[in-house]
Design a protein around this motif. Structure first.
Motif, short mmCIF file in Angstrom:
data_model
loop_
_atom_site.label_atom_id
_atom_site.label_comp_id
_atom_site.label_asym_id
_atom_site.label_seq_id
_atom_site.Cartn_x
_atom_site.Cartn_y
_atom_site.Cartn_z
N ASP A 163 -10.27 6.51 10.05
CA ASP A 163 -11.50 6.59 10.83
C ASP A 163 -12.04 5.22 11.23
O ASP A 163 -13.10 5.13 11.86
N GLY A 164 -11.34 4.15 10.90
CA GLY A 164 -11.76 2.81 11.29
C GLY A 164 -12.62 2.10 10.27
O GLY A 164 -13.10 0.99 10.54
N HIS A 165 -12.81 2.68 9.11
CA HIS A 165 -13.61 2.03 8.06
C HIS A 165 -12.69 1.13 7.22
O HIS A 165 -11.57 1.53 6.89
N PRO A 166 -13.16 -0.06 6.86
CA PRO A 166 -12.30 -0.98 6.09
C PRO A 166 -12.06 -0.49 4.66
O PRO A 166 -12.97 0.07 4.03
N LEU A 167 -10.86 -0.69 4.19
CA LEU A 167 -10.50 -0.38 2.82
C LEU A 167 -10.46 -1.63 1.96
O LEU A 167 -10.92 -1.63 0.82
N PHE A 192 0.81 -1.21 0.00
CA PHE A 192 0.00 0.00 0.00
C PHE A 192 0.85 1.27 0.00
O PHE A 192 0.28 2.37 0.05
N HIS A 193 2.17 1.15 0.00
CA HIS A 193 3.04 2.32 0.10
C HIS A 193 2.78 3.26 -1.08
O HIS A 193 2.85 2.87 -2.24
N GLY A 194 2.48 4.51 -0.77
CA GLY A 194 2.27 5.51 -1.81
C GLY A 194 0.90 5.48 -2.45
O GLY A 194 0.65 6.25 -3.37
N VAL A 195 0.02 4.57 -1.99
CA VAL A 195 -1.32 4.47 -2.57
C VAL A 195 -2.30 5.13 -1.61
O VAL A 195 -2.35 4.80 -0.42
N SER A 196 -3.11 6.04 -2.10
CA SER A 196 -4.09 6.73 -1.26
C SER A 196 -5.25 5.80 -0.93
O SER A 196 -5.42 4.73 -1.55
N ASP A 197 -6.08 6.21 0.06
CA ASP A 197 -7.26 5.41 0.40
C ASP A 197 -8.16 5.27 -0.81
O ASP A 197 -8.73 4.19 -1.06
N GLU A 198 -8.32 6.36 -1.56
CA GLU A 198 -9.17 6.28 -2.76
C GLU A 198 -8.59 5.32 -3.78
O GLU A 198 -9.33 4.57 -4.44
N GLY A 199 -7.28 5.32 -3.90
CA GLY A 199 -6.65 4.39 -4.83
C GLY A 199 -6.85 2.94 -4.41
O GLY A 199 -7.04 2.05 -5.25
N ILE A 200 -6.78 2.68 -3.09
CA ILE A 200 -7.00 1.32 -2.60
C ILE A 200 -8.43 0.88 -2.89
O ILE A 200 -8.69 -0.23 -3.36
N ARG A 201 -9.40 1.80 -2.61
CA ARG A 201 -10.80 1.44 -2.87
C ARG A 201 -11.03 1.21 -4.36
O ARG A 201 -11.79 0.32 -4.76
N ALA A 202 -10.37 2.02 -5.21
CA ALA A 202 -10.57 1.89 -6.65
C ALA A 202 -10.04 0.56 -7.17
O ALA A 202 -10.58 0.01 -8.13
N GLU A 203 -8.96 0.05 -6.54
CA GLU A 203 -8.39 -1.22 -6.99
C GLU A 203 -8.56 -2.30 -5.93
O GLU A 203 -7.69 -3.13 -5.71
N SER A 255 -8.80 -9.57 2.99
CA SER A 255 -8.41 -10.77 2.24
C SER A 255 -9.54 -11.78 2.12
O SER A 255 -9.47 -12.70 1.31
N THR A 256 -10.60 -11.62 2.92
CA THR A 256 -11.66 -12.64 2.96
C THR A 256 -13.00 -12.14 2.44
O THR A 256 -13.85 -12.95 2.08
N ILE A 257 -13.23 -10.83 2.43
CA ILE A 257 -14.54 -10.29 2.05
C ILE A 257 -14.34 -9.30 0.90
O ILE A 257 -13.50 -8.41 0.97
N PHE A 258 -15.14 -9.48 -0.14
CA PHE A 258 -15.11 -8.55 -1.27
C PHE A 258 -16.52 -8.36 -1.81
O PHE A 258 -17.20 -9.33 -2.10
N PRO A 259 -16.98 -7.14 -1.92
CA PRO A 259 -16.31 -5.93 -1.41
C PRO A 259 -16.52 -5.81 0.09
O PRO A 259 -17.43 -6.40 0.65
N VAL A 260 -15.64 -5.01 0.76
CA VAL A 260 -15.79 -4.85 2.20
C VAL A 260 -17.00 -3.96 2.48
O VAL A 260 -17.33 -3.07 1.69
N PRO A 261 -17.68 -4.19 3.60
CA PRO A 261 -18.82 -3.34 3.96
C PRO A 261 -18.33 -1.95 4.39
O PRO A 261 -17.67 -1.82 5.42
N ARG A 262 -18.62 -0.93 3.60
CA ARG A 262 -18.11 0.41 3.86
C ARG A 262 -18.65 0.98 5.17
O ARG A 262 -18.00 1.81 5.81
N GLN A 263 -19.86 0.55 5.56
CA GLN A 263 -20.45 1.12 6.77
C GLN A 263 -19.83 0.55 8.05
O GLN A 263 -20.06 1.09 9.15
N LEU A 264 -19.05 -0.53 7.94
CA LEU A 264 -18.43 -1.14 9.12
C LEU A 264 -17.43 -0.16 9.73
O LEU A 264 -16.63 0.48 9.04
N ASN A 265 -17.46 -0.03 11.06
CA ASN A 265 -16.56 0.89 11.75
C ASN A 265 -15.94 0.16 12.94
O ASN A 265 -16.63 -0.20 13.89
#
Length: 694
Positions: free
Chosen positions: A94-98, A56-67, A101-111
């Motif tokens: 903020d504690g929201h999953p990005l 994840f080095h150099g990858v923004s949160d938005e970039g992680i979500r996009a890929e 390894s086991t769930i796709f897509p991750v539940p965005r509302q999870l905190n």
């Protein structure tokens, strides 16, 4: 009455002591296994977190979500390779999953910001944190979490990498090793929270209370200990041993029921009671005999353990030495290709960006060569070129070099005794040894301090003190740092032993120091006291030879002044191509031979050459040294230059007078070595002609 009573009491006590000792040995053996298993598991998890952070080095949160799909597959691949891992998660600040390894897509509302592993990482420095057991919010899986911070480019908190670890992995391992060893195994945090245990019915308490025997024991003995306690879980009294996992606030526990110890003792005593009073004196005599045999057995065991420990140490060093010898030649060949091509590229116009890239490649190759050099030094396979050295002139130069290598808050003092003897040692290895000691001293003084370099003449008469005797110059480097604990001091010269954090030391620095000193004919010692600094002393043998004055270094860019025809013998085509180009760049005419047989064939045809430049290690029955010997027998006036990254016959070649150029070398070193080889042969030929005419 008194005799049988005393005999029975003695036998009862002896048997109980033996059974008690055996139970303690079983606990110690089990703790050895559990400690090693747990440490490897946590280290593997930490390396996995480092790998995920690198992904994840150099990858923004938005970039992680996009890929997310690509990152999920990558994490899943990593998880599948680790049986102890249940899932790998990455959370934002903020504690929201990005991604998971086991769930796709991750539940965005999870905190998960309320989880302890998230809170701790957000509120404190980014250390590895081992959380308490929890139940998954998605599913009912029980696990504990190992977490580290995700850092933004400016070092700020950017979220958390969390790895869910299955207690079943540890519990299954405990079940496999439990038979005949112990009946209780636990992995527990320092606060009393259970991470894993065997046996487990699933309904036991999850945490020991603050007044438990374990809590009291670790307050007085935080690293390891043994105590007897009635379990809060099943009410059974056990003898429990515990050990702390190095680098983590986690302990492993092994327990043996005290009732089982008593049952084993009573079982052993029933045989004595069966004989009764009539057999008392017979048993007494047998007991004395058994006692003598037992004492002899323990003495033999002690002797064998000492011998086995010495043998294992020797085998370990020999194994590592063979390993380094096996890889050093190929590794230096690879570095030779890298450095050679960098040199070639530097001789052409390049942009600033390309120059920085070349600098980075060359620095990496230089570090690799230094690492190989350290490996060969501690295994005593490094080729040394000893010369007479005047330390009264060399040490002040080293003092100036160290000032540029150490921090500004470290003062350097030099104390040289009058009339220092000359020593005979490899000057570059001496400089490296002093630098290695100084770097260790620097790391031991994080808040600054003083490094004192002293040298004096010593005459050692008792070889039993440090293993050597004779006239030596003792070069000592003393720091005012943190010191070394007494239990670690005997290991400081062992290869790969280091107390530094992972990634901050190879453990080869002081090994090189010791290997250099021993290969020079002396030794090295370490004296330390925690809180009062460390003194590393090199004992280097005296020589009657006069010291050779240092010469000015060659210019960085070579001159094209080579004249003559060189026979170049090298089996590695990549190295041959690079070196062939360098030789032509220097102005020489070059003929390449792929092996010693081809070289001898060219010489046998009457081809005239001004120098033979050959690698030492080559496939086939002949190596470079054999080739050099054959050429000397046929034409003693033909200059020969040998090169190698490692060979067990290199020192023999040097002793026979053949010059050696160490790999990896640059074009300046190549030019200088060729000129020295030609000049040396010319001088030798002139001396021989003078002797003949005389």
């Amino acid at each position: 009455m008194v005799g049988p009573a005393l005999f029975f009491a003695y036998t009862a006590w002896t048997n109980y002591h033996l059974i008690y000792t055996q139970s303690k040995e079983r606990i110690d053996r089990a703790l050895d296994v559990l400690q090693e298993h747990t440490l490897k598991a946590f280290q593997t998890i930490e390396r996995t977190i480092a790998e995920v952070n690198e992904v994840f080095h150099g990858v923004s949160d938005e970039g992680i979500r996009a890929e997310e799909a690509r990152f999920q597959r990558r994490l899943k691949q990593t998880q599948n390779a680790l049986p102890q891992v249940e899932a790998i998660w990455a959370f934002d600040r903020d504690g929201h999953p990005l991604v998971s390894s086991t769930i796709f897509p991750v539940p965005r509302q999870l905190n998960n910001s309320d989880r302890d592993y998230f809170r701790v990482q957000k509120e404190s420095a980014g250390q590895t944190y081992i959380g308490e057991p929890i139940t998954a919010r998605i599913g009912n899986t029980r696990f504990f979490v190992v977490s580290q911070r995700r850092l933004s480019p400016d070092g700020a908190f950017n979220g958390v990498i969390a790895i869910s670890v299955l207690p079943e992995h540890f519990r299954d391992f405990y079940a496999r090793i439990s038979r005949g060893i112990a009946d209780s195994f636990r992995l527990v945090r320092a606060d009393g929270s259970f991470l894993a245990r065997y046996p487990s019915r699933g309904s036991e308490p999850l945490r020991l209370n603050a007044q438990s025997s374990f809590a009291q024991a670790i307050r007085s003995q935080p690293e390891a200990g043994v105590f007897t306690s009635v379990s809060q879980i099943d009410g059974i009294e056990r003898r429990i041993g515990y050990r702390r996992i190095l680098g983590y606030p986690v302990y492993v526990q092994v327990g043996v029921e005290t009732g089982a110890i008593w049952r084993a003792w009573w079982s052993s005593m029933r045989g004595h009671l069966a004989f009764g009073i009539p057999a008392t004196f017979v048993l007494f005599g047998l007991s004395l005999y058994a006692l003598r045999r037992t004492r002899g057995f323990y003495m033999e065991v002690d002797r064998r353990e000492i011998a086995e420990a010495a043998l294992k140490q020797a085998q370990r060093l020999e194994t590592v030495g063979q390993l380094t010898g096996g890889i050093a030649h190929d590794f230096n060949n690879l570095l030779m290709v890298v450095k050679g091509n960098v040199d070639r590229m530097r001789r052409h116009p390049v942009s600033d960006r390309q120059k920085r890239s070349l600098d980075a490649i060359e620095n990496a190759a230089t570090r690799g060569a230094s690492l190989t050099r350290q490996l060969l030094s501690f295994s005593r396979r490094q080729t040394h070129e000893p010369t007479a050295v005047d330390l009264s002139h060399r040490l002040p130069d080293l003092q100036d070099m160290l000032r540029s290598s150490l921090r500004g808050d470290i003062a350097i003092d030099l104390k040289l005794a009058d009339g220092l003897w000359n020593i005979k040692a490899d000057l570059s290895e001496l400089e490296l040894a002093v630098l290695n000691i100084a770097v260790n001293a620097r790391d031991a003084m994080p808040n600054g301090g003083r490094l004192t370099i002293a040298a004096q003449n010593v005459n050692l008469t008792d070889p039993g003190i440090i293993g050597i005797s004779g006239e030596f110059v003792a070069v000592s480097l003393s720091d005012t740092g943190e010191g070394i604990p007494a239990d670690l001091l005997p290991h400081v010269f062992e290869p790969f032993f280091t107390t530094k954090e992972v990634g901050k030391g190879t453990g080869l620095g002081l090994s090189q120091v010791y290997g250099f000193a021993r290969q020079s004919g002396g030794t090295a010692t370490a004296v330390s006291e925690p809180g009062r600094g460390t003194v590393i002393t090199l004992y280097l043998p005296r020589t009657q030879e006069s010291a050779v004055e240092a010469t000015a270094s060659e210019a960085a860019m070579p001159r094209r002044d080579g004249i003559g025809h060189i026979l170049f013998v090298e089996d590695n085509l990549e190295i041959a191509e690079v070196t062939h180009s360098n030789l032509e760049e220097l102005g020489y005419r070059v003929t390449h031979a792929a092996d010693p047989h081809a070289a001898l064939a060219l010489l046998g045809k009457g081809s005239r050459f001004d120098l033979v430049f050959s690698d030492i290690v080559m496939p086939g029955l002949l190596n470079g040294v054999d080739l050099a010997r054959s050429i000397k027998e046929q034409d003693a006036g033909l200059p020969i230059l040998l090169t190698t990254g490692y060979s067990n016959v290199t020192q023999t070649a040097m002793d026979e007078g053949f010059p050696i150029l160490r790999k990896p070398y640059d074009i300046s070193a190549l030019r200088s070595s060729i000129q020295k080889a030609m000049q040396a042969t010319s001088v030798e030929a002139g001396v021989n002609r003078g002797s003949s005419s005389h």
